[in-house]
Design a protein around this motif. Structure first.
Motif, mmCIF file in Angstrom:
data_model
loop_
_atom_site.group_PDB
_atom_site.id
_atom_site.type_symbol
_atom_site.label_atom_id
_atom_site.label_comp_id
_atom_site.label_asym_id
_atom_site.label_seq_id
_atom_site.Cartn_x
_atom_site.Cartn_y
_atom_site.Cartn_z
ATOM 1 N N ASN A 99 0.802 -1.182 -0.110
ATOM 2 C CA ASN A 99 0.061 0.015 0.116
ATOM 3 C C ASN A 99 0.662 1.331 0.135
ATOM 4 N N GLN A 100 1.871 1.108 0.711
ATOM 5 C CA GLN A 100 2.690 2.504 0.742
ATOM 6 C C GLN A 100 3.576 2.597 -0.631
ATOM 7 N N PHE A 101 3.932 1.460 -1.431
ATOM 8 C CA PHE A 101 4.335 1.721 -2.504
ATOM 9 C C PHE A 101 3.607 2.213 -3.405
ATOM 10 N N VAL A 102 2.098 1.741 -3.452
ATOM 11 C CA VAL A 102 1.293 2.355 -4.509
ATOM 12 C C VAL A 102 1.171 3.821 -4.098
ATOM 13 N N GLN A 103 1.066 4.141 -3.177
ATOM 14 C CA GLN A 103 0.648 5.481 -2.552
ATOM 15 C C GLN A 103 2.001 6.310 -2.935
ATOM 16 N N LEU A 104 3.210 5.988 -2.717
ATOM 17 C CA LEU A 104 4.594 6.613 -3.441
ATOM 18 C C LEU A 104 4.609 6.721 -4.708
ATOM 19 N N ILE A 105 4.037 5.640 -5.486
ATOM 20 C CA ILE A 105 4.062 5.932 -6.828
ATOM 21 C C ILE A 105 3.052 6.994 -7.331
ATOM 22 N N GLY A 106 2.050 6.841 -6.977
ATOM 23 C CA GLY A 106 0.894 7.608 -7.230
ATOM 24 C C GLY A 106 1.285 9.306 -7.096
ATOM 25 N N ARG A 107 2.154 9.322 -6.006
ATOM 26 C CA ARG A 107 2.476 10.686 -5.676
ATOM 27 C C ARG A 107 3.546 11.250 -6.570
ATOM 28 N N CYS A 108 4.296 10.210 -6.990
ATOM 29 C CA CYS A 108 5.480 10.400 -8.028
ATOM 30 C C CYS A 108 4.895 11.234 -9.280
ATOM 31 N N LYS A 109 3.849 10.210 -9.718
ATOM 32 C CA LYS A 109 2.997 10.700 -10.986
ATOM 33 C C LYS A 109 2.452 12.088 -10.582
ATOM 34 N N LEU A 110 1.847 12.201 -9.714
ATOM 35 C CA LEU A 110 1.115 13.592 -9.530
ATOM 36 C C LEU A 110 2.465 14.743 -9.429
ATOM 37 N N TYR A 111 3.461 14.571 -8.939
ATOM 38 C CA TYR A 111 4.393 15.521 -8.583
ATOM 39 C C TYR A 111 4.671 16.470 -9.706
ATOM 40 N N ASN A 112 4.792 16.055 -10.998
ATOM 41 C CA ASN A 112 5.258 16.961 -12.086
ATOM 42 C C ASN A 112 4.071 17.767 -12.627
ATOM 43 N N TYR A 113 2.863 17.575 -11.918
ATOM 44 C CA TYR A 113 1.725 18.250 -12.456
ATOM 45 C C TYR A 113 1.129 19.508 -11.335
ATOM 46 N N LEU A 114 2.074 19.292 -10.312
ATOM 47 C CA LEU A 114 1.705 20.189 -9.050
ATOM 48 C C LEU A 114 1.689 21.747 -9.356
ATOM 49 N N PRO A 115 1.060 22.552 -8.737
ATOM 50 C CA PRO A 115 1.295 23.966 -8.813
ATOM 51 C C PRO A 115 2.675 24.222 -8.260
ATOM 52 N N ALA A 116 3.209 25.219 -8.909
ATOM 53 C CA ALA A 116 4.597 25.581 -8.388
ATOM 54 C C ALA A 116 4.720 25.901 -6.995
ATOM 55 N N LYS A 117 3.930 26.528 -6.435
ATOM 56 C CA LYS A 117 3.517 26.946 -5.040
ATOM 57 C C LYS A 117 3.724 25.768 -4.135
ATOM 58 N N VAL A 118 3.124 24.753 -4.418
ATOM 59 C CA VAL A 118 3.095 23.455 -3.835
ATOM 60 C C VAL A 118 4.229 22.677 -3.889
ATOM 61 N N LYS A 119 4.705 22.510 -4.971
ATOM 62 C CA LYS A 119 5.954 21.915 -5.454
ATOM 63 C C LYS A 119 7.196 22.439 -4.674
ATOM 64 N N ALA A 120 7.160 23.673 -4.304
ATOM 65 C CA ALA A 120 8.270 24.275 -3.877
ATOM 66 C C ALA A 120 8.514 23.827 -2.557
ATOM 67 N N ASP A 121 7.567 23.277 -1.929
ATOM 68 C CA ASP A 121 7.943 22.689 -0.294
ATOM 69 C C ASP A 121 8.184 21.342 -0.164
ATOM 70 N N ILE A 122 8.281 20.651 -1.679
ATOM 71 C CA ILE A 122 8.625 19.133 -1.446
ATOM 72 C C ILE A 122 9.729 18.738 -2.145
ATOM 73 N N HIS A 123 10.519 17.969 -1.417
ATOM 74 C CA HIS A 123 11.747 17.515 -2.116
ATOM 75 C C HIS A 123 11.656 17.213 -3.424
ATOM 76 N N PRO A 124 12.365 17.751 -4.517
ATOM 77 C CA PRO A 124 12.332 17.677 -5.905
ATOM 78 C C PRO A 124 12.574 16.254 -6.251
ATOM 79 N N LEU A 125 11.594 15.731 -7.384
ATOM 80 C CA LEU A 125 11.943 14.458 -8.209
ATOM 81 C C LEU A 125 12.134 14.813 -9.559
ATOM 82 N N LEU A 126 13.195 14.314 -9.980
ATOM 83 C CA LEU A 126 13.573 14.518 -11.397
ATOM 84 C C LEU A 126 13.214 13.609 -12.309
#
Length: 327
Positions: A224-251
């Motif tokens: 379940n944690q892996f599935v959640q992690l992957i889902g968040r990874c998929k979402l990361y690149n589409y986050l608003p810049a203001k939200v993304k600024a407070d999250i450790h970057p994923l390239l």
């Protein structure tokens, strides 16, 4: 702290006459081609600064300088031939053939160099074991002429990337940590480049890096944690810049994350356990494996990012520290 194991194998040869190449599998795929050091030196031209026609530091000079420093710092160790990958060919022709149709050009009338280059050099006599995987000390770098201003003159900044870390011999994945990577090395001449490479290699704490890599096997994600992690990874690149600024970057992009998902089930060495859980050493290797599809100019940055990202997950699991990717 556990130190790197040193194996004793008698040899005094350098990479120039050692028959074995650093890794017999591609460490980087994407749109790259493999070339030998001798082929590049013999057949490829060297770009020059437009204002004074002086040459930039060539791919071969970069590799040769790195090898010389490795030989000096690791005397008595085996140093394998460089494994070199090139991309983005720049084609030209000699002046005498300027009016010929491309199909009529003779081989001696063509010129060629590759804009981007990555190489690794293994030192297999300095190795260790992490979770049953042999890791060899590996040094390398990236050169992309696209980052240089070719319309300048000699003495302008030239850009390089250099790393020292380990290569997983199970899969040829590279393990790059923060203190083993110079992401934006700018120099004006060969002496500055040699000094920077020497300092990086001399200061790298291989024992610390290996201890950190070994610790990853002690942390596990449930399915379940892996599935959640992957889902968040998929979402990361589409986050608003203001939200993304407070999250450790994923390239890593969607293509690489999809590869991680596929290999979670199918990778022979790093797939999930029967109950769906996966330890962070395996997760880290799923990311570094997916990184092989990156272009040369982003390859090392993503290699480091895979390590930093996995460390952030480890801290979140071990200290109950907040992580957006697991929240």
């Amino acid at each position: 702290m556990e130190q790197t194991a040193f194996l004793t194998l008698p040899t005094t040869r350098s990479y120039i006459d050692f028959e074995e190449m650093s890794t017999n599998k591609p460490f980087l795929q994407a749109n790259t081609e493999e070339f030998t050091f001798q082929e590049i030196r013999k057949d490829h031209t060297i770009p020059c600064f437009a204002k004074d026609n002086e040459p930039l530091i060539s791919h071969c000079d970069f590799i040769d300088a790195t090898t010389g420093i490795i030989s000096d710092l690791f005397k008595g160790e085996i140093i394998l031939s460089p494994n070199i990958r090139l991309s983005h060919p720049i084609k030209g022709r000699i002046p005498e053939a300027k009016d010929k149709a491309a199909k009529d050009l003779l081989e001696h009338e063509k010129t060629l160099y590759y804009e981007r280059m990555a190489f690794i050099i293994e030192v297999p006599t300095i190795s260790t074991d992490v979770a049953g995987n042999r890791l060899n000390l590996t040094i390398g770098g990236v050169k992309a002429y696209s980052q240089d201003n070719l319309y300048n003159k000699k003495g302008a900044d030239e850009h390089f990337k250099v790393f020292i870390g380990f290569q997983n011999k199970v899969c040829t994945n590279l393990c790059v940590s923060t203190d083993g990577f110079k992401a934006d090395l700018t120099v004006r001449d060969m002496q500055e480049l040699q000094n920077a490479i020497y300092c990086l290699l001399q200061q790298h704490d291989s024992g610390r890096q290996i201890a950190q890599l070994k610790s990853l096997a002690n942390y596990h994600l449930t399915e379940n944690q892996f599935v959640q992690l992957i889902g968040r990874c998929k979402l990361y690149n589409y986050l608003p810049a203001k939200v993304k600024a407070d999250i450790h970057p994923l390239l890593f992009g969607d293509t690489q994350i999809s590869t991680v998902c596929k290999d979670y089930y199918k990778d022979e060495a790093f797939c999930r356990s029967d109950d769906g859980s996966i330890n962070l050493w395996k997760l880290y290797n799923l990311f570094t494996g997916a990184n092989k599809s990156s272009y040369i100019d982003t390859f090392l940055d993503r290699s480091l990012n895979a390590y930093q990202f996995t460390e952030q997950v480890k801290f979140a699991l071990g200290n109950q520290r907040h992580s957006w990717f697991l929240s």
